[in-house]
Design an enzyme around this catalytic site. Structure first.
Site, PDB file in Angstrom:
ATOM      1  N   HIS A 168       0.831  -1.207   0.000  1.00  0.00           N
ATOM      2  CA  HIS A 168       0.000   0.000   0.000  1.00  0.00           C
ATOM      3  C   HIS A 168       0.872   1.267   0.000  1.00  0.00           C
ATOM      4  O   HIS A 168       1.888   1.315   0.679  1.00  0.00           O
ATOM      5  CB  HIS A 168      -0.849  -0.054   1.280  1.00  0.00           C
ATOM      6  CG  HIS A 168      -1.879   0.998   1.388  1.00  0.00           C
ATOM      7  ND1 HIS A 168      -1.918   1.867   2.444  1.00  0.00           N
ATOM      8  CD2 HIS A 168      -2.915   1.328   0.590  1.00  0.00           C
ATOM      9  CE1 HIS A 168      -2.949   2.690   2.300  1.00  0.00           C
ATOM     10  NE2 HIS A 168      -3.568   2.373   1.181  1.00  0.00           N
ATOM     11  N   SER A 212      -6.046   0.127  -5.577  1.00  0.00           N
ATOM     12  CA  SER A 212      -6.353  -0.353  -4.229  1.00  0.00           C
ATOM     13  C   SER A 212      -7.367  -1.492  -4.345  1.00  0.00           C
ATOM     14  O   SER A 212      -7.855  -1.800  -5.431  1.00  0.00           O
ATOM     15  CB  SER A 212      -6.804   0.783  -3.316  1.00  0.00           C
ATOM     16  OG  SER A 212      -8.118   1.130  -3.538  1.00  0.00           O
ATOM     17  N   MET A 249      -7.309  12.766  -4.751  1.00  0.00           N
ATOM     18  CA  MET A 249      -8.626  12.236  -4.374  1.00  0.00           C
ATOM     19  C   MET A 249      -8.784  10.753  -4.698  1.00  0.00           C
ATOM     20  O   MET A 249      -8.257  10.250  -5.678  1.00  0.00           O
ATOM     21  CB  MET A 249      -9.739  12.996  -5.100  1.00  0.00           C
ATOM     22  CG  MET A 249      -9.691  12.854  -6.602  1.00  0.00           C
ATOM     23  SD  MET A 249     -11.317  13.088  -7.319  1.00  0.00           S
ATOM     24  CE  MET A 249     -11.209  11.984  -8.741  1.00  0.00           C
ATOM     25  N   ALA A 250      -9.545  10.084  -3.832  1.00  0.00           N
ATOM     26  CA  ALA A 250     -10.012   8.739  -4.158  1.00  0.00           C
ATOM     27  C   ALA A 250     -11.110   8.912  -5.208  1.00  0.00           C
ATOM     28  O   ALA A 250     -11.767   9.959  -5.254  1.00  0.00           O
ATOM     29  CB  ALA A 250     -10.584   8.080  -2.907  1.00  0.00           C
ATOM     30  N   LYS A 272     -18.924   8.550 -14.995  1.00  0.00           N
ATOM     31  CA  LYS A 272     -17.667   9.286 -15.232  1.00  0.00           C
ATOM     32  C   LYS A 272     -16.596   8.884 -14.216  1.00  0.00           C
ATOM     33  O   LYS A 272     -15.436   8.659 -14.565  1.00  0.00           O
ATOM     34  CB  LYS A 272     -17.910  10.795 -15.146  1.00  0.00           C
ATOM     35  CG  LYS A 272     -18.857  11.312 -16.202  1.00  0.00           C
ATOM     36  CD  LYS A 272     -19.004  12.805 -16.050  1.00  0.00           C
ATOM     37  CE  LYS A 272     -20.100  13.324 -16.956  1.00  0.00           C
ATOM     38  NZ  LYS A 272     -20.257  14.784 -16.830  1.00  0.00           N
TER      39      LYS A 272
HETATM   40  P1  NAI Z   1     -10.667  14.546   0.006  1.00  0.00           P
HETATM   41  O1  NAI Z   1     -12.070  14.302  -0.426  1.00  0.00           O
HETATM   42  O2  NAI Z   1     -10.432  14.945   1.406  1.00  0.00           O
HETATM   43  O3  NAI Z   1     -10.021  15.674  -0.924  1.00  0.00           O
HETATM   44  C1  NAI Z   1      -9.974  15.537  -2.314  1.00  0.00           C
HETATM   45  C2  NAI Z   1      -9.318  16.758  -2.929  1.00  0.00           C
HETATM   46  O4  NAI Z   1     -10.225  17.848  -2.876  1.00  0.00           O
HETATM   47  C3  NAI Z   1      -8.046  17.234  -2.224  1.00  0.00           C
HETATM   48  O5  NAI Z   1      -7.080  17.543  -3.195  1.00  0.00           O
HETATM   49  C4  NAI Z   1      -8.455  18.494  -1.486  1.00  0.00           C
HETATM   50  O6  NAI Z   1      -7.397  19.439  -1.457  1.00  0.00           O
HETATM   51  C5  NAI Z   1      -9.579  18.993  -2.369  1.00  0.00           C
HETATM   52  N1  NAI Z   1     -10.546  19.765  -1.592  1.00  0.00           N
HETATM   53  C6  NAI Z   1     -11.364  19.293  -0.618  1.00  0.00           C
HETATM   54  N2  NAI Z   1     -12.118  20.293  -0.143  1.00  0.00           N
HETATM   55  C7  NAI Z   1     -11.766  21.413  -0.820  1.00  0.00           C
HETATM   56  C8  NAI Z   1     -12.193  22.768  -0.802  1.00  0.00           C
HETATM   57  N3  NAI Z   1     -13.112  23.203   0.058  1.00  0.00           N
HETATM   58  N4  NAI Z   1     -11.619  23.627  -1.655  1.00  0.00           N
HETATM   59  C9  NAI Z   1     -10.657  23.225  -2.504  1.00  0.00           C
HETATM   60  N5  NAI Z   1     -10.219  21.957  -2.589  1.00  0.00           N
HETATM   61  C10 NAI Z   1     -10.769  21.071  -1.748  1.00  0.00           C
HETATM   62  O7  NAI Z   1      -9.742  13.279  -0.321  1.00  0.00           O
HETATM   63  P2  NAI Z   1     -10.160  11.737  -0.382  1.00  0.00           P
HETATM   64  O8  NAI Z   1     -10.761  11.442  -1.705  1.00  0.00           O
HETATM   65  O9  NAI Z   1     -10.951  11.405   0.824  1.00  0.00           O
HETATM   66  O10 NAI Z   1      -8.728  11.022  -0.295  1.00  0.00           O
HETATM   67  C11 NAI Z   1      -7.990  11.061   0.929  1.00  0.00           C
HETATM   68  C12 NAI Z   1      -6.627  10.430   0.763  1.00  0.00           C
HETATM   69  O11 NAI Z   1      -6.747   9.037   0.662  1.00  0.00           O
HETATM   70  C13 NAI Z   1      -5.798  10.879  -0.423  1.00  0.00           C
HETATM   71  O12 NAI Z   1      -4.532  11.299   0.064  1.00  0.00           O
HETATM   72  C14 NAI Z   1      -5.632   9.626  -1.268  1.00  0.00           C
HETATM   73  O13 NAI Z   1      -4.390   9.551  -1.942  1.00  0.00           O
HETATM   74  C15 NAI Z   1      -5.726   8.559  -0.200  1.00  0.00           C
HETATM   75  N6  NAI Z   1      -6.127   7.268  -0.755  1.00  0.00           N
HETATM   76  C16 NAI Z   1      -5.154   6.314  -0.900  1.00  0.00           C
HETATM   77  C17 NAI Z   1      -5.466   5.068  -1.397  1.00  0.00           C
HETATM   78  C18 NAI Z   1      -4.406   4.043  -1.589  1.00  0.00           C
HETATM   79  O14 NAI Z   1      -4.746   2.885  -1.799  1.00  0.00           O
HETATM   80  N7  NAI Z   1      -3.138   4.371  -1.550  1.00  0.00           N
HETATM   81  C19 NAI Z   1      -6.851   4.715  -1.760  1.00  0.00           C
HETATM   82  C20 NAI Z   1      -7.768   5.811  -1.619  1.00  0.00           C
HETATM   83  C21 NAI Z   1      -7.419   7.034  -1.105  1.00  0.00           C
END
Ligand code: NAI
Length: 350
Positions: free
Chosen positions: A116, A140, A175-176, A224
Protein backbone atom coordinates in the site's frame (compact mmCIF):
# COMPACT_ATOMS: atom_id res chain seq x y z
CA UNK A 1 -3.67 13.90 23.05
CA UNK A 2 -1.09 16.08 21.30
CA UNK A 3 2.19 14.44 20.34
CA UNK A 4 5.10 16.48 18.90
CA UNK A 5 5.70 15.65 15.22
CA UNK A 6 9.15 14.15 15.63
CA UNK A 7 8.12 12.08 18.65
CA UNK A 8 5.18 10.60 16.76
CA UNK A 9 7.38 9.83 13.76
CA UNK A 10 10.00 8.15 15.96
CA UNK A 11 7.37 6.03 17.73
CA UNK A 12 6.02 4.81 14.39
CA UNK A 13 9.52 4.12 13.10
CA UNK A 14 10.32 2.12 16.26
CA UNK A 15 7.26 -0.09 15.70
CA UNK A 16 8.20 -0.84 12.10
CA UNK A 17 11.75 -1.70 13.12
CA UNK A 18 10.46 -3.87 15.98
CA UNK A 19 8.40 -5.76 13.38
CA UNK A 20 11.57 -6.34 11.35
CA UNK A 21 11.86 -3.51 8.82
CA UNK A 22 15.28 -2.04 8.14
CA UNK A 23 15.82 1.52 9.24
CA UNK A 24 15.68 3.14 5.78
CA UNK A 25 12.26 1.68 4.96
CA UNK A 26 10.97 2.30 8.50
CA UNK A 27 12.08 5.94 8.13
CA UNK A 28 10.19 6.38 4.82
CA UNK A 29 7.06 4.73 6.21
CA UNK A 30 7.08 6.88 9.35
CA UNK A 31 7.78 10.06 7.40
CA UNK A 32 4.87 9.64 4.93
CA UNK A 33 2.47 8.68 7.73
CA UNK A 34 3.53 11.69 9.82
CA UNK A 35 3.23 13.93 6.75
CA UNK A 36 -0.37 12.70 6.34
CA UNK A 37 -1.29 13.13 9.99
CA UNK A 38 0.12 16.64 10.31
CA UNK A 39 -2.22 17.82 7.51
CA UNK A 40 -5.23 16.18 9.18
CA UNK A 41 -5.28 13.08 6.98
CA UNK A 42 -5.42 10.72 9.96
CA UNK A 43 -7.06 8.00 7.86
CA UNK A 44 -3.63 7.68 6.21
CA UNK A 45 -1.53 8.40 9.26
CA UNK A 46 -0.89 6.84 12.66
CA UNK A 47 -4.05 4.68 12.54
CA UNK A 48 -2.37 2.49 9.89
CA UNK A 49 0.71 1.53 11.90
CA UNK A 50 -0.79 -1.49 13.61
CA UNK A 51 -2.01 -2.99 10.34
CA UNK A 52 1.35 -2.49 8.58
CA UNK A 53 3.21 -3.87 11.58
CA UNK A 54 1.07 -7.00 11.62
CA UNK A 55 1.64 -7.50 7.88
CA UNK A 56 5.41 -7.00 8.22
CA UNK A 57 5.64 -9.40 11.14
CA UNK A 58 3.56 -12.06 9.33
CA UNK A 59 5.76 -12.00 6.22
CA UNK A 60 3.37 -10.20 3.85
CA UNK A 61 5.96 -7.46 3.31
CA UNK A 62 9.40 -8.39 1.99
CA UNK A 63 11.95 -7.05 4.43
CA UNK A 64 14.98 -7.48 2.15
CA UNK A 65 13.40 -6.95 -1.27
CA UNK A 66 15.47 -7.85 -4.30
CA UNK A 67 14.16 -4.86 -6.17
CA UNK A 68 15.04 -4.10 -9.78
CA UNK A 69 15.07 -0.90 -11.85
CA UNK A 70 14.79 -1.14 -15.61
CA UNK A 71 14.92 1.98 -17.73
CA UNK A 72 12.76 1.05 -20.70
CA UNK A 73 13.17 4.19 -22.81
CA UNK A 74 14.51 7.76 -22.60
CA UNK A 75 11.58 8.80 -20.38
CA UNK A 76 10.28 5.57 -18.93
CA UNK A 77 11.11 2.78 -16.54
CA UNK A 78 9.78 0.13 -14.21
CA UNK A 79 10.79 -0.27 -10.60
CA UNK A 80 9.88 -3.71 -9.26
CA UNK A 81 9.69 -3.67 -5.47
CA UNK A 82 9.58 -7.44 -4.85
CA UNK A 83 6.63 -6.90 -2.50
CA UNK A 84 8.50 -4.56 -0.21
CA UNK A 85 6.72 -1.69 1.53
CA UNK A 86 4.87 0.58 -0.89
CA UNK A 87 6.06 3.90 0.53
CA UNK A 88 9.85 3.58 -0.01
CA UNK A 89 9.36 2.30 -3.55
CA UNK A 90 6.83 4.99 -4.47
CA UNK A 91 9.39 7.54 -3.19
CA UNK A 92 12.21 5.90 -5.16
CA UNK A 93 9.97 5.74 -8.24
CA UNK A 94 9.19 9.45 -8.08
CA UNK A 95 12.91 10.24 -7.66
CA UNK A 96 13.59 8.26 -10.84
CA UNK A 97 10.74 10.04 -12.66
CA UNK A 98 12.18 13.44 -11.64
CA UNK A 99 15.66 12.43 -12.87
CA UNK A 100 14.23 11.37 -16.24
CA UNK A 101 12.16 14.56 -16.52
CA UNK A 102 15.17 16.77 -15.78
CA UNK A 103 16.96 15.15 -18.69
CA UNK A 104 14.16 14.53 -21.17
CA UNK A 105 11.14 16.61 -20.14
CA UNK A 106 9.07 13.78 -18.77
CA UNK A 107 9.60 10.81 -16.50
CA UNK A 108 7.06 8.00 -16.56
CA UNK A 109 7.83 5.39 -13.92
CA UNK A 110 5.78 2.34 -13.02
CA UNK A 111 6.24 0.94 -9.53
CA UNK A 112 5.22 -2.71 -9.58
CA UNK A 113 4.78 -5.40 -6.93
CA UNK A 114 4.65 -3.27 -3.83
CA UNK A 115 2.46 -2.81 -0.75
CA UNK A 116 0.00 0.00 0.00
CA UNK A 117 1.29 3.48 -0.92
CA UNK A 118 -0.84 5.62 1.43
CA UNK A 119 -1.68 9.25 0.69
CA UNK A 120 -0.26 9.58 -2.81
CA UNK A 121 0.10 13.38 -2.88
CA UNK A 122 3.29 12.82 -0.88
CA UNK A 123 4.89 11.65 -4.16
CA UNK A 124 3.37 14.30 -6.44
CA UNK A 125 4.51 17.02 -4.04
CA UNK A 126 8.07 15.63 -4.27
CA UNK A 127 7.97 16.52 -7.99
CA UNK A 128 6.43 19.94 -7.32
CA UNK A 129 9.24 20.72 -4.86
CA UNK A 130 11.64 20.08 -7.77
CA UNK A 131 9.74 22.55 -9.96
CA UNK A 132 7.79 19.90 -11.86
CA UNK A 133 4.22 18.77 -12.23
CA UNK A 134 3.78 15.46 -10.42
CA UNK A 135 1.13 12.88 -11.28
CA UNK A 136 0.47 9.68 -9.36
CA UNK A 137 -2.23 7.08 -9.34
CA UNK A 138 -2.45 3.75 -7.64
CA UNK A 139 -4.45 0.54 -7.34
CA UNK A 140 -6.35 -0.35 -4.23
CA UNK A 141 -8.38 -3.39 -3.27
CA UNK A 142 -11.77 -4.10 -4.90
CA UNK A 143 -14.69 -2.64 -2.95
CA UNK A 144 -16.43 -0.46 -5.54
CA UNK A 145 -19.10 -1.43 -8.09
CA UNK A 146 -18.49 -0.68 -11.75
CA UNK A 147 -21.31 1.67 -12.87
CA UNK A 148 -24.49 -0.40 -13.24
CA UNK A 149 -23.07 -3.41 -11.40
CA UNK A 150 -23.96 -5.10 -8.13
CA UNK A 151 -20.55 -6.59 -7.27
CA UNK A 152 -17.29 -4.89 -6.24
CA UNK A 153 -14.72 -4.79 -9.01
CA UNK A 154 -12.33 -1.81 -8.61
CA UNK A 155 -10.66 -0.18 -5.64
CA UNK A 156 -10.96 3.38 -4.44
CA UNK A 157 -8.12 4.04 -6.94
CA UNK A 158 -6.84 7.55 -6.13
CA UNK A 159 -5.37 10.15 -8.49
CA UNK A 160 -3.10 13.02 -7.46
CA UNK A 161 -1.52 15.96 -9.31
CA UNK A 162 0.68 18.67 -7.82
CA UNK A 163 2.35 21.73 -9.34
CA UNK A 164 4.69 24.48 -8.11
CA UNK A 165 4.24 28.26 -8.17
CA UNK A 166 6.70 31.14 -8.24
CA UNK A 167 6.21 31.85 -4.53
CA UNK A 168 6.65 28.49 -2.80
CA UNK A 169 2.99 27.46 -2.76
CA UNK A 170 2.20 24.00 -4.10
CA UNK A 171 -1.18 23.24 -5.57
CA UNK A 172 -1.92 19.64 -4.64
CA UNK A 173 -4.98 17.75 -5.75
CA UNK A 174 -5.42 14.23 -4.41
CA UNK A 175 -8.63 12.24 -4.37
CA UNK A 176 -10.01 8.74 -4.16
CA UNK A 177 -12.35 8.04 -7.07
CA UNK A 178 -15.13 6.98 -4.67
CA UNK A 179 -17.79 9.22 -3.13
CA UNK A 180 -16.71 8.26 0.37
CA UNK A 181 -14.05 6.21 2.03
CA UNK A 182 -15.05 3.01 3.82
CA UNK A 183 -13.92 4.64 7.08
CA UNK A 184 -16.89 7.04 6.92
CA UNK A 185 -19.30 4.09 6.71
CA UNK A 186 -17.57 2.46 9.67
CA UNK A 187 -18.00 5.70 11.63
CA UNK A 188 -21.75 5.70 10.86
CA UNK A 189 -22.02 2.04 11.87
CA UNK A 190 -20.38 2.56 15.21
CA UNK A 191 -22.39 5.73 15.89
CA UNK A 192 -25.68 4.01 14.90
CA UNK A 193 -26.28 6.62 12.18
CA UNK A 194 -27.60 6.14 8.67
CA UNK A 195 -25.49 7.17 5.68
CA UNK A 196 -26.60 9.57 2.94
CA UNK A 197 -27.99 7.95 -0.21
CA UNK A 198 -25.34 7.82 -2.92
CA UNK A 199 -22.40 6.62 -0.83
CA UNK A 200 -22.86 2.87 -1.17
CA UNK A 201 -25.02 0.00 -2.44
CA UNK A 202 -26.40 -3.29 -1.12
CA UNK A 203 -26.07 -6.80 -2.59
CA UNK A 204 -28.45 -5.94 -5.44
CA UNK A 205 -26.58 -2.78 -6.39
CA UNK A 206 -29.33 -0.62 -4.89
CA UNK A 207 -28.50 2.55 -2.93
CA UNK A 208 -28.51 2.01 0.85
CA UNK A 209 -28.70 4.32 3.82
CA UNK A 210 -28.31 1.55 6.44
CA UNK A 211 -24.54 1.17 6.93
CA UNK A 212 -25.02 -2.49 7.97
CA UNK A 213 -26.37 -3.34 4.50
CA UNK A 214 -23.41 -1.92 2.57
CA UNK A 215 -21.94 -4.39 0.09
CA UNK A 216 -19.86 -1.99 -2.00
CA UNK A 217 -18.95 1.67 -2.45
CA UNK A 218 -19.78 3.76 -5.51
CA UNK A 219 -17.60 5.87 -7.76
CA UNK A 220 -17.87 9.68 -7.86
CA UNK A 221 -20.13 11.17 -10.54
CA UNK A 222 -21.69 7.92 -11.78
CA UNK A 223 -20.31 6.53 -15.01
CA UNK A 224 -17.67 9.29 -15.23
CA UNK A 225 -16.04 8.38 -11.91
CA UNK A 226 -16.24 4.71 -12.81
CA UNK A 227 -14.37 5.50 -16.04
CA UNK A 228 -11.71 7.43 -14.12
CA UNK A 229 -11.32 4.57 -11.65
CA UNK A 230 -10.86 2.14 -14.53
CA UNK A 231 -8.23 4.40 -16.17
CA UNK A 232 -6.28 4.42 -12.88
CA UNK A 233 -6.32 0.63 -12.92
CA UNK A 234 -5.14 0.56 -16.55
CA UNK A 235 -2.28 3.01 -15.93
CA UNK A 236 -1.08 1.66 -12.59
CA UNK A 237 -2.06 -1.99 -13.02
CA UNK A 238 -2.59 -3.44 -16.50
CA UNK A 239 0.25 -1.35 -17.98
CA UNK A 240 2.71 -2.58 -15.36
CA UNK A 241 1.81 -6.26 -15.68
CA UNK A 242 0.48 -6.67 -12.14
CA UNK A 243 -2.94 -8.12 -11.18
CA UNK A 244 -5.70 -5.70 -12.20
CA UNK A 245 -9.42 -5.03 -11.68
CA UNK A 246 -11.13 -7.57 -9.45
CA UNK A 247 -7.86 -9.54 -9.20
CA UNK A 248 -6.12 -6.86 -7.14
CA UNK A 249 -5.30 -8.38 -3.75
CA UNK A 250 -7.40 -7.50 -0.73
CA UNK A 251 -5.75 -5.47 2.00
CA UNK A 252 -6.99 -7.83 4.70
CA UNK A 253 -7.29 -11.21 2.99
CA UNK A 254 -4.01 -12.84 4.01
CA UNK A 255 -1.35 -10.81 5.77
CA UNK A 256 1.36 -13.38 5.07
CA UNK A 257 1.23 -12.74 1.31
CA UNK A 258 2.70 -9.86 -0.73
CA UNK A 259 0.14 -7.51 -2.27
CA UNK A 260 1.61 -7.13 -5.78
CA UNK A 261 0.10 -3.66 -6.19
CA UNK A 262 0.93 -1.24 -8.97
CA UNK A 263 1.52 2.50 -8.69
CA UNK A 264 2.42 5.09 -11.34
CA UNK A 265 4.51 8.24 -10.96
CA UNK A 266 4.91 10.84 -13.69
CA UNK A 267 7.05 13.98 -13.51
CA UNK A 268 6.62 16.70 -16.16
CA UNK A 269 9.29 19.38 -16.53
CA UNK A 270 7.72 22.77 -17.46
CA UNK A 271 11.06 23.87 -18.91
CA UNK A 272 10.29 21.60 -21.89
CA UNK A 273 6.89 23.27 -22.43
CA UNK A 274 6.16 26.96 -21.74
CA UNK A 275 9.32 27.33 -19.64
CA UNK A 276 9.88 27.01 -15.92
CA UNK A 277 9.63 30.72 -15.05
CA UNK A 278 6.51 31.37 -17.07
CA UNK A 279 4.83 28.26 -15.69
CA UNK A 280 5.48 29.10 -12.05
CA UNK A 281 4.45 32.73 -12.46
CA UNK A 282 1.25 31.80 -14.25
CA UNK A 283 0.47 29.28 -11.49
CA UNK A 284 0.88 31.97 -8.82
CA UNK A 285 -1.53 34.21 -10.74
CA UNK A 286 -4.10 31.42 -11.07
CA UNK A 287 -4.04 30.67 -7.34
CA UNK A 288 -4.37 34.37 -6.46
CA UNK A 289 -7.25 34.73 -8.91
CA UNK A 290 -9.02 31.71 -7.42
CA UNK A 291 -8.69 33.14 -3.91
CA UNK A 292 -10.17 36.40 -5.20
CA UNK A 293 -13.33 34.77 -6.58
CA UNK A 294 -16.46 35.97 -4.74
CA UNK A 295 -17.47 33.19 -2.32
CA UNK A 296 -20.82 31.52 -2.80
CA UNK A 297 -23.46 31.58 -0.08
CA UNK A 298 -22.32 29.39 2.81
CA UNK A 299 -18.63 29.55 1.88
CA UNK A 300 -15.98 31.82 3.43
CA UNK A 301 -13.65 31.79 0.41
CA UNK A 302 -12.52 29.80 -2.60
CA UNK A 303 -9.54 27.62 -1.73
CA UNK A 304 -7.20 26.01 -4.23
CA UNK A 305 -6.57 22.25 -3.77
CA UNK A 306 -4.00 21.73 -1.04
CA UNK A 307 -4.51 25.14 0.56
CA UNK A 308 -6.58 23.85 3.44
CA UNK A 309 -3.95 21.16 4.13
CA UNK A 310 -1.40 23.97 4.55
CA UNK A 311 -3.70 25.67 7.06
CA UNK A 312 -4.04 22.40 8.97
CA UNK A 313 -0.23 21.99 9.08
CA UNK A 314 0.02 25.48 10.57
CA UNK A 315 -2.68 24.61 13.13
CA UNK A 316 -0.72 21.44 14.03
CA UNK A 317 2.43 23.53 14.56
CA UNK A 318 0.52 26.08 16.64
CA UNK A 319 -0.88 23.25 18.79
CA UNK A 320 2.64 21.92 19.45
CA UNK A 321 2.08 18.62 17.68
CA UNK A 322 -0.33 16.17 16.12
CA UNK A 323 -3.54 15.23 17.88
CA UNK A 324 -4.00 11.46 18.07
CA UNK A 325 -6.35 9.27 20.09
CA UNK A 326 -5.03 8.01 23.46
CA UNK A 327 -5.43 4.34 22.52
CA UNK A 328 -3.08 4.74 19.55
CA UNK A 329 -0.48 6.49 21.70
CA UNK A 330 -0.74 3.68 24.30
CA UNK A 331 -0.16 1.13 21.54
CA UNK A 332 2.75 3.08 20.04
CA UNK A 333 4.61 3.30 23.36
CA UNK A 334 3.84 -0.33 24.28
CA UNK A 335 5.91 -3.42 23.44
CA UNK A 336 3.02 -4.92 21.45
CA UNK A 337 3.59 -5.37 17.73
CA UNK A 338 -0.16 -5.27 17.21
CA UNK A 339 -3.19 -5.60 19.44
CA UNK A 340 -6.07 -6.06 17.01
CA UNK A 341 -5.66 -8.44 14.10
CA UNK A 342 -6.62 -7.54 10.54
CA UNK A 343 -5.70 -10.93 9.15
CA UNK A 344 -8.23 -12.97 7.16
CA UNK A 345 -10.88 -10.27 7.28
CA UNK A 346 -13.24 -9.32 4.48
CA UNK A 347 -12.70 -6.34 2.16
CA UNK A 348 -14.11 -4.05 4.84
CA UNK A 349 -11.74 -5.36 7.54
CA UNK A 350 -14.60 -7.16 9.31
P1 NAI B 1 -10.67 14.55 0.01
O1 NAI B 1 -12.07 14.30 -0.43
O2 NAI B 1 -10.43 14.95 1.41
O3 NAI B 1 -10.02 15.67 -0.92
C1 NAI B 1 -9.97 15.54 -2.31
C2 NAI B 1 -9.32 16.76 -2.93
O4 NAI B 1 -10.22 17.85 -2.88
C3 NAI B 1 -8.05 17.23 -2.22
O5 NAI B 1 -7.08 17.54 -3.20
C4 NAI B 1 -8.45 18.49 -1.49
O6 NAI B 1 -7.40 19.44 -1.46
C5 NAI B 1 -9.58 18.99 -2.37
N1 NAI B 1 -10.55 19.77 -1.59
C6 NAI B 1 -11.36 19.29 -0.62
N2 NAI B 1 -12.12 20.29 -0.14
C7 NAI B 1 -11.77 21.41 -0.82
C8 NAI B 1 -12.19 22.77 -0.80
N3 NAI B 1 -13.11 23.20 0.06
N4 NAI B 1 -11.62 23.63 -1.66
C9 NAI B 1 -10.66 23.23 -2.50
N5 NAI B 1 -10.22 21.96 -2.59
C10 NAI B 1 -10.77 21.07 -1.75
O7 NAI B 1 -9.74 13.28 -0.32
P2 NAI B 1 -10.16 11.74 -0.38
O8 NAI B 1 -10.76 11.44 -1.70
O9 NAI B 1 -10.95 11.41 0.82
O10 NAI B 1 -8.73 11.02 -0.30
C11 NAI B 1 -7.99 11.06 0.93
C12 NAI B 1 -6.63 10.43 0.76
O11 NAI B 1 -6.75 9.04 0.66
C13 NAI B 1 -5.80 10.88 -0.42
O12 NAI B 1 -4.53 11.30 0.06
C14 NAI B 1 -5.63 9.63 -1.27
O13 NAI B 1 -4.39 9.55 -1.94
C15 NAI B 1 -5.73 8.56 -0.20
N6 NAI B 1 -6.13 7.27 -0.75
C16 NAI B 1 -5.15 6.31 -0.90
C17 NAI B 1 -5.47 5.07 -1.40
C18 NAI B 1 -4.41 4.04 -1.59
O14 NAI B 1 -4.75 2.89 -1.80
N7 NAI B 1 -3.14 4.37 -1.55
C19 NAI B 1 -6.85 4.72 -1.76
C20 NAI B 1 -7.77 5.81 -1.62
C21 NAI B 1 -7.42 7.03 -1.11
Amino acid sequence: MIVPREELKQLMKNKFMAAGLHEDHAEDMAEVLTWSSERGLHSHGEVRVEYYTERISKGGTTIDPEWTWKQTGPCSGILDGDNGCGYPFAIMGMKKAIELAKENGIGFVGVANVGHTGAISYYTEMAAKEGMIGFSCTQSDPMVIPYGGAEPFYGTNPIAIAAPTADGRIVSFDMATTVQAWGKILDAKSAGRSIPEGWAVDEDGLPVTDPHKVNALVAIAGAKGYGLMMMVDILSGVLLGVPAGKHVSSMYHDLSEGRRLGHLNIAINPEFFCGDKQFREAMSVVLDELNAVKPGVGFDKVYWPGERAQLRIQATKDAGGIEIVDDIYDYLVSDDLYRNSWDHKNRFAE
